[in-house]
Design an enzyme around this catalytic site. Structure first.
Site, PDB file in Angstrom:
ATOM      1  N   ASP A  78       0.831  -1.208   0.000  1.00 16.64           N
ATOM      2  CA  ASP A  78       0.000   0.000   0.000  1.00 16.64           C
ATOM      3  C   ASP A  78       0.865   1.258   0.000  1.00 16.64           C
ATOM      4  O   ASP A  78       2.087   1.192   0.161  1.00 16.64           O
ATOM      5  CB  ASP A  78      -0.913   0.003   1.237  1.00 16.64           C
ATOM      6  CG  ASP A  78      -0.189  -0.443   2.524  1.00 16.64           C
ATOM      7  OD1 ASP A  78      -0.877  -0.779   3.489  1.00 16.64           O
ATOM      8  OD2 ASP A  78       1.051  -0.456   2.536  1.00 16.64           O
ATOM      9  N   ASN A 147      -7.415  -2.101  14.397  1.00 19.35           N
ATOM     10  CA  ASN A 147      -8.846  -2.364  14.093  1.00 19.35           C
ATOM     11  C   ASN A 147      -8.985  -3.566  13.164  1.00 19.35           C
ATOM     12  O   ASN A 147      -9.989  -3.702  12.476  1.00 19.35           O
ATOM     13  CB  ASN A 147      -9.491  -1.125  13.455  1.00 19.35           C
ATOM     14  CG  ASN A 147      -8.838  -0.747  12.124  1.00 19.35           C
ATOM     15  OD1 ASN A 147      -7.881  -1.400  11.684  1.00 19.35           O
ATOM     16  ND2 ASN A 147      -9.364   0.268  11.475  1.00 19.35           N
ATOM     17  N   HIS A 149      -7.384  -4.207  10.489  1.00 19.89           N
ATOM     18  CA  HIS A 149      -7.180  -3.989   9.037  1.00 19.89           C
ATOM     19  C   HIS A 149      -5.953  -4.754   8.558  1.00 19.89           C
ATOM     20  O   HIS A 149      -5.044  -5.060   9.320  1.00 19.89           O
ATOM     21  CB  HIS A 149      -7.114  -2.508   8.688  1.00 19.89           C
ATOM     22  CG  HIS A 149      -5.863  -1.784   9.045  1.00 19.89           C
ATOM     23  ND1 HIS A 149      -5.874  -0.580   9.733  1.00 19.89           N
ATOM     24  CD2 HIS A 149      -4.561  -2.048   8.806  1.00 19.89           C
ATOM     25  CE1 HIS A 149      -4.634  -0.156   9.886  1.00 19.89           C
ATOM     26  NE2 HIS A 149      -3.824  -1.028   9.337  1.00 19.89           N
ATOM     27  N   GLU A 154      -9.579  -1.472   5.400  1.00 21.49           N
ATOM     28  CA  GLU A 154     -10.201  -1.109   6.663  1.00 21.49           C
ATOM     29  C   GLU A 154     -11.461  -1.946   6.891  1.00 21.49           C
ATOM     30  O   GLU A 154     -11.943  -2.634   5.967  1.00 21.49           O
ATOM     31  CB  GLU A 154     -10.558   0.391   6.655  1.00 21.49           C
ATOM     32  CG  GLU A 154      -9.366   1.322   6.525  1.00 21.49           C
ATOM     33  CD  GLU A 154      -8.637   1.567   7.862  1.00 21.49           C
ATOM     34  OE1 GLU A 154      -8.580   0.619   8.673  1.00 21.49           O
ATOM     35  OE2 GLU A 154      -8.113   2.688   8.073  1.00 21.49           O
TER      36      GLU A 154
HETATM   37  C1  GLP Z   1      -0.450   0.293   8.564  1.00 25.74           C
HETATM   38  C2  GLP Z   1      -0.106  -0.567   7.356  1.00 25.74           C
HETATM   39  C3  GLP Z   1      -0.379  -2.020   7.605  1.00 25.74           C
HETATM   40  C4  GLP Z   1       0.229  -2.435   8.945  1.00 25.74           C
HETATM   41  C5  GLP Z   1      -0.463  -1.659  10.041  1.00 25.74           C
HETATM   42  C6  GLP Z   1       0.086  -2.060  11.419  1.00 25.74           C
HETATM   43  O1  GLP Z   1      -1.758   0.654   8.514  1.00 25.74           O
HETATM   44  N1  GLP Z   1      -0.838  -0.143   6.169  1.00 25.74           N
HETATM   45  O2  GLP Z   1       0.205  -2.780   6.541  1.00 25.74           O
HETATM   46  O3  GLP Z   1       0.068  -3.839   9.157  1.00 25.74           O
HETATM   47  O4  GLP Z   1      -0.261  -0.262   9.849  1.00 25.74           O
HETATM   48  O5  GLP Z   1       1.276  -1.321  11.647  1.00 25.74           O
HETATM   49  P1  GLP Z   1       2.264  -1.660  12.862  1.00 25.74           P
HETATM   50  O6  GLP Z   1       3.030  -2.872  12.421  1.00 25.74           O
HETATM   51  O7  GLP Z   1       3.114  -0.449  12.996  1.00 25.74           O
HETATM   52  O8  GLP Z   1       1.405  -1.926  14.072  1.00 25.74           O
END
Ligand code: GLP
Length: 256
Positions: A78, A147, A149, A154
């Site tokens: 993304d 959440n 995702h 989302e």
């Molecule tokens: C972002 C990314 C996701 C990732 C999520 C969790 O939203 N788009 O790919 O898994 O955050 O991030 P973290 O690993 O910092 O908790």
């Protein structure tokens, strides 16, 4: 390194480690074995804090000659809409700092969605076509949002969703705020590989660490499979593994 036994009675193989470094080592071992069999493997890469230990271990193994990414290909999940590729908060900049500056994966085989594309629909179609042309993803690493995702899918994202432009929840923007200068807004939109796109990867390796992910992990594994819990759709995949630390797993125990 020995792999802990999966927890019983869960819908996907789920391993709990006392230290996230053990998960990073185990997944680096698996990647090392894959790349020795298939040097031209196609890797799906994630951003966020969760994969950082894995990327550090991978970089170390490239530095010491144990692993080479010289013939590999990568696709990131993304990218924010409207950020220049060199903006410090962009996922392209994140990957340069976290991995690509340390490994031998050629720049022309590092694929990203372009968050500045004028025509988002065309850019997403281009990305899907690039994924197909590469033969799909052999090995995809994923984190889970608070959440539940996946990438930037989302809550409410259908399990057959494709690469597309999405609106980010306020909770997601808040979670990603530390990656942006205080006087800048976190973008409200992003381009993301869809759940249907992600589920086409041949192997999914999901990590979640910390108490902030416990509720999302519980919903993903023990609740009904539904679009409101995007991570619950990972249960449909034939070769998915989940790696948790004790805090992220704490809502899984029967008396939680
Ligand atoms: C972002 C990314 C996701 C990732 C999520 C969790 O939203 N788009 O790919 O898994 O955050 O991030 P973290 O690993 O910092 O908790």
């Amino acid at each position: 390194m020995s792999r802990p036994a999966p927890l019983p009675q869960l819908p996907v193989p789920t391993r709990v480690v006392s230290d996230p470094r053990r998960a990073a080592l185990a997944l680096a071992d698996e990647l090392e074995a894959l790349l020795s069999r298939r040097p031209e493997a196609v890797l799906g890469l994630a951003t966020g804090h969760t994969p950082l230990l894995l990327y550090r271990e991978l970089a170390e193994r490239v530095r010491t000659g144990r692993v080479s990414l010289a013939r590999a290909t990568s696709f990131n999940l993304d990218e924010y809409v409207g950020l220049a590729a060199d903006h410090p908060g962009s996922f392209r900049a994140f990957m340069a700092r976290a991995l690509f500056g340390e490994v031998d994966l050629p720049p022309e085989r590092r694929h990203f969605l372009c968050g500045e594309a004028r025509d988002a629909r065309a850019e997403c179609a281009r990305y899907e076509a690039s994924l197909s042309a590469a033969g799909g993803v052999d090995w995809q690493v994923l984190g889970i949002g608070r959440n539940a995702h996946i990438a930037f899918n989302e809550p409410g994202s259908p399990s057959d969703s494709r690469t597309r432009r999405v609106e980010l929840c306020e909770e997601t923007r808040a979670a990603n705020r530390p990656d942006f200068p205080p006087d800048e807004e976190v973008p409200g939109e992003a381009l993301t590989m869809g759940l249907g796109t992600i589920l086409e990867a041949r192997r999914l390796r999901v990590m979640a660490f910390g108490a902030s992910k416990a509720a999302a992990v519980r919903a993903a594994l023990l609740g009904p499979r539904r679009d409101e819990v995007p991570a619950s759709h990972l249960r449909a995949h034939p070769d998915v593994e989940l790696w948790l630390d004790v805090d992220a797993a704490m809502a899984l125990s029967p008396n939680a």
